[in-house]
Design an enzyme around this catalytic site. Structure first.
Site, PDB file in Angstrom:
ATOM      1  N   GLY A 104       9.383  20.048 -27.080  1.00 24.34           N
ATOM      2  CA  GLY A 104       7.713  19.948 -27.687  1.00 24.34           C
ATOM      3  C   GLY A 104       7.657  17.945 -28.227  1.00 24.34           C
ATOM      4  O   GLY A 104       9.176  17.590 -27.692  1.00 24.34           O
ATOM      5  N   CYS A 105       6.791  17.924 -28.874  1.00 26.88           N
ATOM      6  CA  CYS A 105       6.818  17.122 -29.561  1.00 26.88           C
ATOM      7  C   CYS A 105       7.451  16.135 -30.877  1.00 26.88           C
ATOM      8  O   CYS A 105       7.137  16.298 -31.986  1.00 26.88           O
ATOM      9  CB  CYS A 105       5.552  16.520 -29.900  1.00 26.88           C
ATOM     10  SG  CYS A 105       4.089  16.318 -28.080  1.00 26.88           S
ATOM     11  N   VAL A 106       8.638  16.772 -30.630  1.00 26.25           N
ATOM     12  CA  VAL A 106       9.250  16.643 -31.835  1.00 26.25           C
ATOM     13  C   VAL A 106      10.953  15.297 -30.885  1.00 26.25           C
ATOM     14  O   VAL A 106      11.566  15.749 -29.919  1.00 26.25           O
ATOM     15  CB  VAL A 106       9.883  17.446 -32.771  1.00 26.25           C
ATOM     16  CG1 VAL A 106       8.859  18.197 -32.942  1.00 26.25           C
ATOM     17  CG2 VAL A 106      10.976  18.407 -31.260  1.00 26.25           C
TER      18      VAL A 106
ATOM     19  N   ARG B 210       3.898  21.428 -32.224  1.00 30.91           N
ATOM     20  CA  ARG B 210       4.332  21.940 -33.771  1.00 30.91           C
ATOM     21  C   ARG B 210       3.791  21.205 -34.981  1.00 30.91           C
ATOM     22  O   ARG B 210       4.963  21.617 -36.344  1.00 30.91           O
ATOM     23  CB  ARG B 210       4.499  19.783 -32.931  1.00 30.91           C
ATOM     24  CG  ARG B 210       5.040  18.983 -33.966  1.00 30.91           C
ATOM     25  CD  ARG B 210       4.807  17.185 -33.009  1.00 30.91           C
ATOM     26  NE  ARG B 210       5.789  16.376 -33.627  1.00 30.91           N
ATOM     27  CZ  ARG B 210       5.512  15.892 -35.701  1.00 30.91           C
ATOM     28  NH1 ARG B 210       4.865  16.278 -35.414  1.00 30.91           N
ATOM     29  NH2 ARG B 210       6.124  15.264 -35.651  1.00 30.91           N
TER      30      ARG B 210
END
Lengths: 106, 446
Positions: A104-106, B210
């Site tokens: 994901g967006c990490v 997230r």
């Protein structure tokens, strides 16, 4: 690729400092990662409570826990988790617990 | 004892390419390029102006960084397989076989040195859609498994679990319920809701996974603003993920399915509008690309939450007190939302109402520089050092504003900006627009 040397043993890290082989993790590695990656010279009992919960959760489910579960189990409010781990729950706490980098967006 | 280096799946795959793989890659490339791509490749005049527009080329002298170099790599294969001269006298026209060497270079350059930000498109002297050319080549690589596994993993997780972080449904529901309790505590109103699967709600709100996983305050902020506006809204228990990394692998069927899930959810819940949370590529994918992937016209409206926030302010549905934010606030323009997405002024209008001192970065709007985290770069760990180096331009831009807060309507940008904050010691706070608005909200007296 980087490495971190702890107790005479080298452990592979990826380009973002996450452990490449999460099963090599131990508490001494966590403390070394805390110094090298998070600039935390000492880990408090509160840090350990978070790290140990994340580690146990990961060993059971091969996943990082939700931050909700971290707060609920440790009893720390969300803002305190962010303060304790300057890079956040993923790039801070999960990294110190030896988890691989989450998707994901990490 | 020295650690035994772990084998890399991508390297192994590169070493085992078969002629059938290459044929498949070339066929996928042909289909993804289409007539527009072919025309663009024939139109490049090799002026090289694009080099001055690219954050990779501007922060490093490596010859592989200018967009013209990347276009040339794509063009070499186009010529070799799709032009008569390229087939007969490849050496004369710069045509190259897609062999192991070139395939390796395609991966390294087209995945590893481009964030698909489109700044080169905007400044191309003949108007080429360079990002589309690079995406077509990425599609060819993806078709034969030559996508960096960290990026593929995010796509696979989204495809198989319904969201890109693999969040179990009960964990998601529990987090939303927890946020609802927080919302009730913050508003002092026990009837305040974070609705799930509310049939007939006016709009469906979508988030970056997230948020529930690690950073739920932005979702709480959105909920608080919707509460203040008296909005009729809902989250879905199943498909709520606004992201779509298929946009970056070039795999249209996969990307189409990910977006179609949101379409089906809007229809299942009978909503009139799909509101896309603060996510740059999610906006581009779901607002602009998906109707093409799916060959479908949506029977409902699709907007960014920024456009909705601006509407609330214009219509007097929310009241903001800018004195809640006295420090200078600047704004980062996510490429997919602004340059490639067309949402330019709404976020500025909102911030001018939410903060006292709004300062623009230079350049801004469609001329902004990428943060460096787009195009799947944030997921592709192997290129992390290049990503941080390419982000130096954004770090310099932020530093020059002397702002204390950077607003960014994209969670992917937020993560990259947080890394730049650490790497370049910027000392700023990074927030979503919803968070800044929620903090400035004046709630009606109970």
């Amino acid at each position: 690729m980087g490495v971190i040397e702890v107790n005479g043993k080298q452990h592979e890290l990826n380009e973002e400092g996450f452990m490449v082989n999460p099963m090599e993790w131990d508490r001494d590695i966590a403390a070394a990662l805390a110094r090298q990656e998070e600039g935390l010279q000492e880990l408090s009992p509160a840090h350990w409570a978070v790290i140990e919960f994340i580690r146990a959760y990961f060993l059971e489910k091969q996943l990082a826990p939700m931050v909700r579960a971290i707060c609920k189990t440790t009893g720390f409010p969300l803002r305190q988790i962010y303060e304790m781990f300057p890079s956040g729950p993923a790039k801070g706490a999960c990294k110190l617990a030896g988890l691989p980098k989450p998707d994901g967006c990490v | 004892m020295t650690a035994e280096p772990t084998k890399d799946i991508l390297e192994e795959r590169l070493g085992r390419l078969t002629p059938a793989d290459i044929r498949k890659a070339v066929e996928t490339f042909r289909a993804a390029l289409g007539h527009q791509g072919a025309a663009d490749l024939n139109a490049c005049v090799h002026c090289g102006l694009c080099a001055d527009t690219c954050h990779y080329a501007l922060t490093s002298d490596e010859p592989e960084n200018p967009p013209a170099y990347k276009v040339n790599l794509v063009m070499a294969v186009f010529k070799r397989y799709f032009t008569r001269l390229g087939r007969t006298v490849p050496g004369w026209v710069g045509a190259r076989e897609l062999d192991e060497t070139l395939t390796r270079e395609w991966v390294d350059v087209l995945f590893g040195r481009c964030s698909l930000c489109g700044r080169c498109n905007l400044n191309c002297s003949v108007g080429l859609n360079i990002t589309a050319l690079i995406t077509a080549a990425r599609a060819a690589l993806t078709a034969i498994g030559l996508i960096p596994p960290e990026l593929q993993s995010t796509i696979t997780t989204a495809y198989t679990t319904g969201n890109n972080m693999g969040i179990a449904q009960n964990d998601w529901v529990e987090t939303v319920q927890w946020l609802e309790e927080e919302l009730q505590a913050e508003t002092g109103d026990p009837t305040a809701r974070m609705p799930l699967d509310l049939h007939g709600a006016r709009m469906l709100y979508t988030v970056n996974p997230r948020e529930p996983k690690f950073f739920p305050l932005s979702l709480l902020a959105a909920g608080k603003v919707f509460y203040a506006a008296g909005e009729s809204w809902t989250l879905a228990t199943d498909y709520y993920d606004v992201t779509n990394y298929g946009l970056y692998s070039g795999e249209a069927p996969v990307a189409g399915e990910l977006s179609d899930r949101l379409v089906r959810t809007v229809e299942r819940l009978g909503c009139q509008e799909l509101i896309l949370g603060e996510c740059g590529h999610g906006f581009n994918a779901n607002r602009w690309a998906a109707p093409e992937w799916l060959s479908k016209r949506y029977p409902f409206r699709v907007r960014s939450v920024l456009e909705l926030l601006a509407e609330y302010i214009r219509d007097g549905r929310i009241t903001l007190d800018p004195s809640k934010h006295t420090e200078p606030v600047t704004l980062h323009d996510p490429c997919n939302l602004v340059r490639l997405g067309g949402v330019v002024e709404a976020q500025r209008f909102v911030l001018r109402h939410a903060v006292q001192q709004f300062v623009e970065m230079t350049p801004n709007r469609e001329k902004n520089f990428c943060c460096g985290g787009g195009g799947g770069q944030l997921a592709m760990t192997r290129y992390a050092q290049r990503r941080l180096q390419a982000g130096r331009i954004k770090a310099d831009q932020i530093g020059a504003t002397a702002a204390k807060v950077v607003a960014t309507p994209c969670h992917n940008c937020m993560d990259q900006l947080s890394e730049l904050n650490k790497e370049y010691k910027l000392g700023v706070a990074i927030k979503t627009v919803c968070e800044l608005v929620a903090e400035a909200l004046v709630l009606p007296a109970q």
